[in-house]
Design an enzyme around this catalytic site. Sequence first.
Site, PDB file in Angstrom:
ATOM      1  N   GLU A 290       0.826  -1.210   0.000  1.00  0.00           N
ATOM      2  CA  GLU A 290       0.000   0.000   0.000  1.00  0.00           C
ATOM      3  C   GLU A 290       0.866   1.269   0.000  1.00  0.00           C
ATOM      4  OE1 GLU A 290      -3.972  -0.859   2.017  1.00  0.00           O
ATOM      5  OE2 GLU A 290      -3.369   0.985   3.019  1.00  0.00           O
ATOM      6  N   HIS A 319       7.018 -27.171   0.992  1.00  0.00           N
ATOM      7  CA  HIS A 319       6.283 -28.227   0.290  1.00  0.00           C
ATOM      8  C   HIS A 319       5.189 -27.637  -0.580  1.00  0.00           C
ATOM      9  CE1 HIS A 319       8.366 -31.364   2.592  1.00  0.00           C
ATOM     10  NE2 HIS A 319       8.442 -30.395   3.500  1.00  0.00           N
ATOM     11  N   LYS A 433     -13.018   2.434  -1.970  1.00  0.00           N
ATOM     12  CA  LYS A 433     -13.968   2.807  -0.905  1.00  0.00           C
ATOM     13  C   LYS A 433     -15.083   3.672  -1.492  1.00  0.00           C
ATOM     14  CE  LYS A 433     -11.081   2.902   3.331  1.00  0.00           C
ATOM     15  NZ  LYS A 433     -10.620   3.714   4.457  1.00  0.00           N
TER      16      LYS A 433
HETATM   17  O1  PA5 Z   1      -3.227   1.777   5.816  1.00  0.00           O
HETATM   18  C1  PA5 Z   1      -4.311   2.310   5.602  1.00  0.00           C
HETATM   19  O2  PA5 Z   1      -4.445   3.534   5.617  1.00  0.00           O
HETATM   20  C2  PA5 Z   1      -5.548   1.474   5.330  1.00  0.00           C
HETATM   21  O3  PA5 Z   1      -5.254   0.128   5.209  1.00  0.00           O
HETATM   22  C3  PA5 Z   1      -6.545   1.669   6.461  1.00  0.00           C
HETATM   23  O4  PA5 Z   1      -5.971   1.230   7.653  1.00  0.00           O
HETATM   24  C4  PA5 Z   1      -7.835   0.899   6.193  1.00  0.00           C
HETATM   25  O5  PA5 Z   1      -8.374   1.299   4.960  1.00  0.00           O
HETATM   26  C5  PA5 Z   1      -8.843   1.169   7.302  1.00  0.00           C
HETATM   27  O6  PA5 Z   1      -9.049   2.533   7.448  1.00  0.00           O
HETATM   28  P1  PA5 Z   1      -9.680   3.144   8.745  1.00  0.00           P
HETATM   29  O7  PA5 Z   1      -8.799   2.875   9.901  1.00  0.00           O
HETATM   30  O8  PA5 Z   1      -9.811   4.589   8.448  1.00  0.00           O
HETATM   31  O9  PA5 Z   1     -11.020   2.485   8.933  1.00  0.00           O
END
Ligand code: PA5
Length: 463
Positions: A290, A319, A433
Amino acid sequence: MDRITLDYTNALAATIGPENGVQEASLADMQGLLSEAQAKVESRRTQDLRWLDLPYQADVHQEILRYAERMQGRFENVVVLGIGGSALGNRALHSALNSPFHELSPPAGAPRLFILDNVDPDLVGEFLDTIDPTTCLFNVISKSGSTAETMSQFLIFRRALIERLGDEGHKEHVVVTTDAQAGVLRPIVEDEGYCSFVVPEGVGGRFSVMSPVGLLSSALVGIDILGLLRGAAEMDKRCREANWDANPAKVYAAIQWQMQEQKHKNIAVTFAYGHRLRDLADWYAQLLGESIGKVKAGPDGNEHVGPTPVRAVGVTDQHSQVQLYVEGPTDKWFTMLEIGAHDHRVPIPADYGDKDALAYLGDRTLSELMAAEREGTRIALTEAARPNVSIHFPHVTAHTVGQYMYLMEYSVALMGELYGIDAFDQPGVEAGKIAAYALMGRKGFEERAAEIQQQQQRPSKGV
Ligand code: PA5
């Protein structure tokens, strides 16, 4: 004092040849670039990269510990409602530092921990069928306070609690971790009077494990959060080291960058040699994917950058995946997580000593077998010129896990600079989202919903 170490001998050209290995001199040549990257990261420490200072928030740590103490013995189950960066670190800490059978038999006074990071109705429905919500403390975690998955779970479990305990009674079963201001969760906390913790400003989801996001559930299930934070603080010091070859974050970031940009290894495999480390590899997959998987403007238009993170577990994947890793395409490089000393000593009985195929196992231990298999894999990878580095955990403790997590966070921050992208946003996640909000009819997303509807009118093909 247990200190994790990074061995990169088997990623060097001197060991595996110049086609797949990096030249030590070319790492040294990156000293200037790495120092610039470090300076940029450090200049943001007190601005928008406040996660760098999470190990030092003593007041917050004490508040979490006091809360965990107050809750001790009150709930059979702690349930994390969160997703992505609001769940993966929690799971990684729990599986690294508690028994794999914790949920079957939690230590006296400790609750079980369930992390429901999916809205799959079979998961949530089965949970509702199996576990009485009145035995649970629900930790609702969302930095944005608006993520559809987490918010829908909150609505479901809140209603289940109210039906059983009433409007007032349900409140002590909810603790919220969210932004101090943003999102819909904070005003709900104020209205309802729920107990809550803050995700500080400058702490993005995947960099939030050392904030109340990861610490609260950990403290509730008895993890030594102060040890974790001490490990992180010690690693912070190592990551601020100026010399590239005394700084594990600089070395790791430089190798990742060279592996992809110069050696065409688009896949970064974290090979966790230890059942307890498997979810750390999963946590890192999100952190790397990410943060670095981005699009940026290049001289010839958009460039799509970023390694593909893959996780593997030793010895299990010997394996399953190792055949591919040793003989398949040379598009991968490997980070092996290895454990020096395990907590358990499990001897192998010396039965069937007359059978050569079993005699060699007798009177040895599972640790010896695991170490031999890990070495075997390392030797096979190295002989096949597959670059691999090793991160050595003398023991798996909160202290060493804290070092590892901080090292990976700092390395990824440096990688962001080397790759020339913003490691701290996630427009791709936001795009998904927004599309989901539109499809679910959320107010304010009508235009997007109309666009999607139009796209969906295209004839589809399938068999
Ligand atoms: O790293 C990130 O920003 C995302 O993976 C968020 O943690 C994830 O989308 C969840 O978001 P939030 O904590 O706002 O619900």
